[in-house]
Scaffold this active site. Structure first.
Site, short mmCIF file in Angstrom:
data_model
loop_
_atom_site.label_atom_id
_atom_site.label_comp_id
_atom_site.label_asym_id
_atom_site.label_seq_id
_atom_site.Cartn_x
_atom_site.Cartn_y
_atom_site.Cartn_z
NE ARG A 278 79.63 25.23 5.02
CZ ARG A 278 80.88 24.76 4.93
NH1 ARG A 278 81.27 24.05 3.89
NH2 ARG A 278 81.75 25.01 5.90
NE ARG B 90 86.51 28.53 1.02
CZ ARG B 90 86.10 27.51 1.76
NH1 ARG B 90 84.97 26.88 1.46
NH2 ARG B 90 86.79 27.10 2.81
CG HIS C 36 83.18 23.04 -2.94
ND1 HIS C 36 82.04 22.46 -2.43
CD2 HIS C 36 84.18 22.71 -2.09
CE1 HIS C 36 82.34 21.82 -1.31
NE2 HIS C 36 83.63 21.96 -1.08
CG ASP D 85 85.87 14.67 1.95
OD1 ASP D 85 85.98 15.04 0.76
OD2 ASP D 85 86.33 15.32 2.92
CD GLU E 98 83.73 19.59 -3.83
OE1 GLU E 98 84.90 20.03 -3.88
OE2 GLU E 98 83.25 19.08 -2.80
C1 BG6 Z 1 85.30 19.33 0.21
C2 BG6 Z 1 86.46 18.64 0.86
O1 BG6 Z 1 85.65 19.70 -1.08
O2 BG6 Z 1 84.98 20.51 0.94
C3 BG6 Z 1 86.09 18.31 2.29
O3 BG6 Z 1 86.80 17.45 0.14
C4 BG6 Z 1 85.68 19.56 3.04
O4 BG6 Z 1 87.21 17.68 2.93
C5 BG6 Z 1 84.56 20.23 2.26
O5 BG6 Z 1 85.26 19.23 4.34
C6 BG6 Z 1 84.08 21.55 2.88
O6 BG6 Z 1 85.12 22.43 3.10
P1 BG6 Z 1 84.87 23.82 3.78
O7 BG6 Z 1 86.21 24.50 3.91
O8 BG6 Z 1 83.96 24.59 2.86
O9 BG6 Z 1 84.21 23.54 5.10
#
Ligand code: BG6
Length: 297
Positions: free
Chosen positions: A74, A100, A169, A214, A273
């Protein structure tokens, strides 16, 4: 078999390019050049740290992140491929694809005067075919210099064309997300995922984050700038081969619901992103290669 730092010793240059086994049984590559330092996990080909000299870290990394096989990190720059978000028609498929959470190999490391370029590779395998029945080679080329350049290269090694989505991302570290603004997306159409996927058009004003955000901005190749009063200069996100930009901050309630993200971390990050998703998904013919590039810093 899990990877260990020892298996990559031929690439090691002490003080410059170092491999470390982490307590979580992952391999972290640490790079130090005259211009910046960076950390990359082979797990996910994931840049978790990038800091130019004389600058604060550019990337946010959650203190509650998982670091474990099969789990996404994360923060930093998750590599999203071959689908973005939930996979349409496959409710059991993992969110944001398998890249990932895969273990990547080193293809090459190029050490130049002021930069180090690391190329990681993910080949199609029985594991990927079970989820996505196509032959491909994915390369993630990361250049650590005064800026961080990332190139995600998709090669179709099969006999038939396929369609894919992708994203770099990128989680940017900010002083307080309520104080920042983003320019570069004026008048661009976007899908608002927080409002039942309604299609809207961005105004000409800079974007400010005042609630859960978002947004999937479509058909845009533009450079974005992240203006943060806690930094002396804006962070610039330049890109090519990408027609989508996603802007995401979970805000209060979503942050609480995420087990790998601390409740009070939402003001400290903003994702911008570099992507190709939805109507900007890429169709790649047999033998073709597509490159999406983002330079940040
Ligand atoms: C973003 C999406 O790219 O990633 C969101 O647009 C999503 O909808 C976010 O909540 C995080 O995703 P994840 O799978 O890493 O929790």
């Amino acid at each position: 078999m899990s990877q260990t730092a020892d298996s990559f010793s031929r690439w090691q240059i002490p003080g410059r390019i170092e491999f470390h086994d982490t307590p979580d049984m992952l391999v972290r590559l640490e790079i130090q050049t005259a211009r910046a330092q960076a950390a990359i996990y082979l797990h996910g080909a994931h840049v978790t740290h990038f800091q130019p000299v004389d600058s604060a870290p550019i990337l946010f990394l959650s203190e509650s992140s998982a670091f474990a096989p099969g789990k996404a990190i994360r923060g930093g720059v998750p590599v999203i491929f071959p689908w973005f978000g939930p996979r349409a028609g496959h409710s059991c498929a993992p969110m944001h694809g398998f890249a990932r959470t895969s273990e990547w190999d080193i293809e090459s490391i190029a050490d130049a005067d002021e930069t180090v370029t690391v190329t990681l590779r993910l080949n199609a395998s029985g594991v990927t075919s079970a989820q996505w029945p196509h032959d491909f080679i994915l390369r993630h080329r990361m250049t650590i210099g005064a800026k961080l350049t990332m190139e995600l290269e998709v090669e179709n090694t099969g006999t038939e064309s396929f369609e894919f989505e992708e994203a770099l991302h990128t989680y940017f570290a900010v002083g307080d997300v309520r104080e920042v603004s983003v320019t570069g997306l004026a008048d661009v159409d976007f899908i608002d995922k927080t409002d039942a996927f309604t299609r809207k058009t961005q105004s000409s004003d800079p974007i400010r984050i005042t609630a859960e955000t978002d947004r999937v901005y479509l058909n845009t190749d533009s450079t974005c700038e992240l203006h943060d009063p806690s930094r002396p200069t804006p962070i610039v996100v330049e890109k090519s081969g990408s027609h989508t930009t996603v802007v995401w901050n979970p805000w209060i309630e979503k942050a609480k619901a995420m087990t790998d993200f601390a409740d009070d971390e939402w003001p400290k990050m903003l994702c911008i992103e570099t992507a190709n998703t939805g109507q900007n998904a890429i169709t790649l013919a047999s033998g073709e290669t597509h490159i999406m590039r983002a330079t940040v810093g």
